[in-house]
Design a protein around this motif. Structure first.
Motif, PDB file in Angstrom:
ATOM      1  N   GLY A  34       0.820  -1.213   0.000  1.00  0.00           N
ATOM      2  CA  GLY A  34       0.000   0.000   0.000  1.00  0.00           C
ATOM      3  C   GLY A  34       0.850   1.257   0.000  1.00  0.00           C
ATOM      4  N   LEU A  35       1.904   1.264   0.809  1.00  0.00           N
ATOM      5  CA  LEU A  35       2.829   2.413   0.815  1.00  0.00           C
ATOM      6  C   LEU A  35       3.420   2.638  -0.572  1.00  0.00           C
ATOM      7  N   ALA A  36       3.892   1.566  -1.192  1.00  0.00           N
ATOM      8  CA  ALA A  36       4.489   1.683  -2.528  1.00  0.00           C
ATOM      9  C   ALA A  36       3.465   2.174  -3.547  1.00  0.00           C
ATOM     10  N   PHE A  37       2.248   1.660  -3.454  1.00  0.00           N
ATOM     11  CA  PHE A  37       1.194   2.076  -4.388  1.00  0.00           C
ATOM     12  C   PHE A  37       0.894   3.562  -4.256  1.00  0.00           C
ATOM     13  N   PHE A  38       0.686   4.024  -3.024  1.00  0.00           N
ATOM     14  CA  PHE A  38       0.353   5.440  -2.837  1.00  0.00           C
ATOM     15  C   PHE A  38       1.513   6.351  -3.214  1.00  0.00           C
ATOM     16  N   ALA A  39       2.742   5.907  -2.992  1.00  0.00           N
ATOM     17  CA  ALA A  39       3.902   6.699  -3.414  1.00  0.00           C
ATOM     18  C   ALA A  39       3.943   6.810  -4.936  1.00  0.00           C
ATOM     19  N   ALA A  40       3.728   5.693  -5.628  1.00  0.00           N
ATOM     20  CA  ALA A  40       3.723   5.716  -7.098  1.00  0.00           C
ATOM     21  C   ALA A  40       2.568   6.574  -7.617  1.00  0.00           C
ATOM     22  N   LEU A  41       1.400   6.439  -7.001  1.00  0.00           N
ATOM     23  CA  LEU A  41       0.251   7.235  -7.434  1.00  0.00           C
ATOM     24  C   LEU A  41       0.509   8.722  -7.239  1.00  0.00           C
ATOM     25  N   ALA A  42       1.174   9.087  -6.156  1.00  0.00           N
ATOM     26  CA  ALA A  42       1.504  10.493  -5.923  1.00  0.00           C
ATOM     27  C   ALA A  42       2.433  11.013  -7.013  1.00  0.00           C
ATOM     28  N   VAL A  43       3.450  10.237  -7.345  1.00  0.00           N
ATOM     29  CA  VAL A  43       4.404  10.657  -8.376  1.00  0.00           C
ATOM     30  C   VAL A  43       3.709  10.788  -9.733  1.00  0.00           C
ATOM     31  N   PHE A  44       2.960   9.768 -10.127  1.00  0.00           N
ATOM     32  CA  PHE A  44       2.267   9.830 -11.411  1.00  0.00           C
ATOM     33  C   PHE A  44       1.165  10.885 -11.397  1.00  0.00           C
ATOM     34  N   GLY A  45       0.538  11.113 -10.245  1.00  0.00           N
ATOM     35  CA  GLY A  45      -0.493  12.135 -10.142  1.00  0.00           C
ATOM     36  C   GLY A  45       0.046  13.538 -10.355  1.00  0.00           C
ATOM     37  N   VAL A  46       1.262  13.778  -9.889  1.00  0.00           N
ATOM     38  CA  VAL A  46       1.889  15.089 -10.115  1.00  0.00           C
ATOM     39  C   VAL A  46       2.088  15.307 -11.614  1.00  0.00           C
ATOM     40  N   GLY A  47       2.580  14.286 -12.289  1.00  0.00           N
ATOM     41  CA  GLY A  47       2.765  14.390 -13.747  1.00  0.00           C
ATOM     42  C   GLY A  47       1.444  14.634 -14.463  1.00  0.00           C
ATOM     43  N   MET A  48       0.402  13.911 -14.047  1.00  0.00           N
ATOM     44  CA  MET A  48      -0.910  14.079 -14.655  1.00  0.00           C
ATOM     45  C   MET A  48      -1.437  15.494 -14.401  1.00  0.00           C
ATOM     46  N   THR A  49      -1.235  15.989 -13.185  1.00  0.00           N
ATOM     47  CA  THR A  49      -1.704  17.332 -12.850  1.00  0.00           C
ATOM     48  C   THR A  49      -0.989  18.381 -13.698  1.00  0.00           C
ATOM     49  N   LEU A  50       0.310  18.221 -13.844  1.00  0.00           N
ATOM     50  CA  LEU A  50       1.061  19.181 -14.665  1.00  0.00           C
ATOM     51  C   LEU A  50       0.606  19.142 -16.120  1.00  0.00           C
ATOM     52  N   SER A  51       0.295  17.961 -16.626  1.00  0.00           N
ATOM     53  CA  SER A  51      -0.192  17.868 -18.006  1.00  0.00           C
ATOM     54  C   SER A  51      -1.576  18.492 -18.144  1.00  0.00           C
ATOM     55  N   GLY A  52      -2.331  18.532 -17.042  1.00  0.00           N
ATOM     56  CA  GLY A  52      -3.658  19.144 -17.074  1.00  0.00           C
ATOM     57  C   GLY A  52      -3.623  20.644 -17.241  1.00  0.00           C
ATOM     58  N   GLY A  53      -2.449  21.253 -17.086  1.00  0.00           N
ATOM     59  CA  GLY A  53      -2.317  22.690 -17.277  1.00  0.00           C
ATOM     60  C   GLY A  53      -2.590  23.119 -18.705  1.00  0.00           C
ATOM     61  N   GLN A  54      -2.497  22.173 -19.632  1.00  0.00           N
ATOM     62  CA  GLN A  54      -2.736  22.476 -21.046  1.00  0.00           C
ATOM     63  C   GLN A  54      -4.173  22.170 -21.464  1.00  0.00           C
ATOM     64  N   GLN A  55      -4.969  21.654 -20.530  1.00  0.00           N
ATOM     65  CA  GLN A  55      -6.355  21.298 -20.829  1.00  0.00           C
ATOM     66  C   GLN A  55      -7.284  22.194 -20.016  1.00  0.00           C
ATOM     67  N   TYR A  56      -8.482  22.382 -20.549  1.00  0.00           N
ATOM     68  CA  TYR A  56      -9.444  23.246 -19.873  1.00  0.00           C
ATOM     69  C   TYR A  56     -10.785  22.538 -19.765  1.00  0.00           C
ATOM     70  N   THR A  57     -11.532  22.884 -18.726  1.00  0.00           N
ATOM     71  CA  THR A  57     -12.819  22.237 -18.503  1.00  0.00           C
ATOM     72  C   THR A  57     -13.753  22.534 -19.663  1.00  0.00           C
ATOM     73  N   PRO A  58     -14.643  21.596 -19.996  1.00  0.00           N
ATOM     74  CA  PRO A  58     -15.527  21.801 -21.144  1.00  0.00           C
ATOM     75  C   PRO A  58     -16.440  23.017 -21.028  1.00  0.00           C
ATOM     76  N   LEU A  59     -17.034  23.237 -19.865  1.00  0.00           N
ATOM     77  CA  LEU A  59     -17.988  24.339 -19.732  1.00  0.00           C
ATOM     78  C   LEU A  59     -17.361  25.618 -19.201  1.00  0.00           C
ATOM     79  N   PHE A  60     -16.224  25.490 -18.545  1.00  0.00           N
ATOM     80  CA  PHE A  60     -15.510  26.658 -18.027  1.00  0.00           C
ATOM     81  C   PHE A  60     -14.220  26.784 -18.815  1.00  0.00           C
ATOM     82  N   GLY A  61     -14.272  27.369 -19.965  1.00  0.00           N
ATOM     83  CA  GLY A  61     -13.106  27.447 -20.834  1.00  0.00           C
ATOM     84  C   GLY A  61     -11.873  28.033 -20.185  1.00  0.00           C
TER      85      GLY A  61
END
Length: 181
Positions: free
Chosen positions: A108-135
């Motif tokens: 579980g520790l390893a899973f949450f650590a990996a998810l945190a690392v990959f989640g940061v990358g996903m969040t940073l990539s989300g900077g180039q995307q915008y919500t459908p209704l809130f442009g």
């Protein structure tokens, strides 16, 4: 009176901090669910009674629900109410159950650590995307729920390991090994 070492006091402090963090996250989750209900009711009212044609409420409610659900994972981890292999554990002798539970917790520790690392990358990539209704609103806001929830769960998993395996203090709140309340 039993003398405690600085190490024991530090571990107990970590467990108390985890309990406090858990209470804060529970309140945040409750507030998010209440906000989600209010937003959905507003959307229904706006659409069917006021006929204003509001379309944003469904999208906002969805993102609020995602935040609430992901934050609640750390509460489940702290309470040991997360998905486990209780059926298998219940059939093992106590020493084997104890050893397997430690292995599961370390996974579980390893899973949450990996998810945190990959989640940061996903969040940073989300900077180039915008919500459908809130442009103008970046998808970083909803995506940030993944690394935040993973980090909270990682902290709480560490607290659970400390609480259940290293600290034996009757003054701390007892948490059952199997998640029973």
């Amino acid at each position: 009176m039993v003398q405690r070492t600085a190490w024991q006091s530090g571990l107990q402090g970590a467990v108390r901090l985890g309990g406090g963090l858990n209470r804060v996250v529970e309140w945040v989750c409750a507030a998010l669910v209440a906000a989600m209900v209010g937003i959905v009711w507003y959307g229904v009212l706006a659409r069917y009674i006021l006929h204003t044609g509001e379309t944003w409420s469904g999208e906002v409610a969805r993102y609020v629900m995602i935040w609430a659900a992901l934050l609640a994972v750390s509460v489940g981890v702290y309470r040991r109410e997360h998905i486990g292999v209780e059926l298998l554990l219940g059939r093992l002798p106590p020493r084997a159950m104890y050893a397997l539970r430690i292995v599961i917790d370390l996974i579980g520790l390893a899973f949450f650590a990996a998810l945190a690392v990959f989640g940061v990358g996903m969040t940073l990539s989300g900077g180039q995307q915008y919500t459908p209704l809130f442009g103008g609103v970046s998808m970083m806001v909803p995506f940030l729920s993944v690394p935040v929830a993973a980090l909270l769960s990682l902290v709480q998993m560490a607290v659970v390991l400390i609480r259940d395996y290293l600290v034996h203090d009757d003054s701390l709140p007892a948490q059952p090994m199997g998640g029973e309340a």
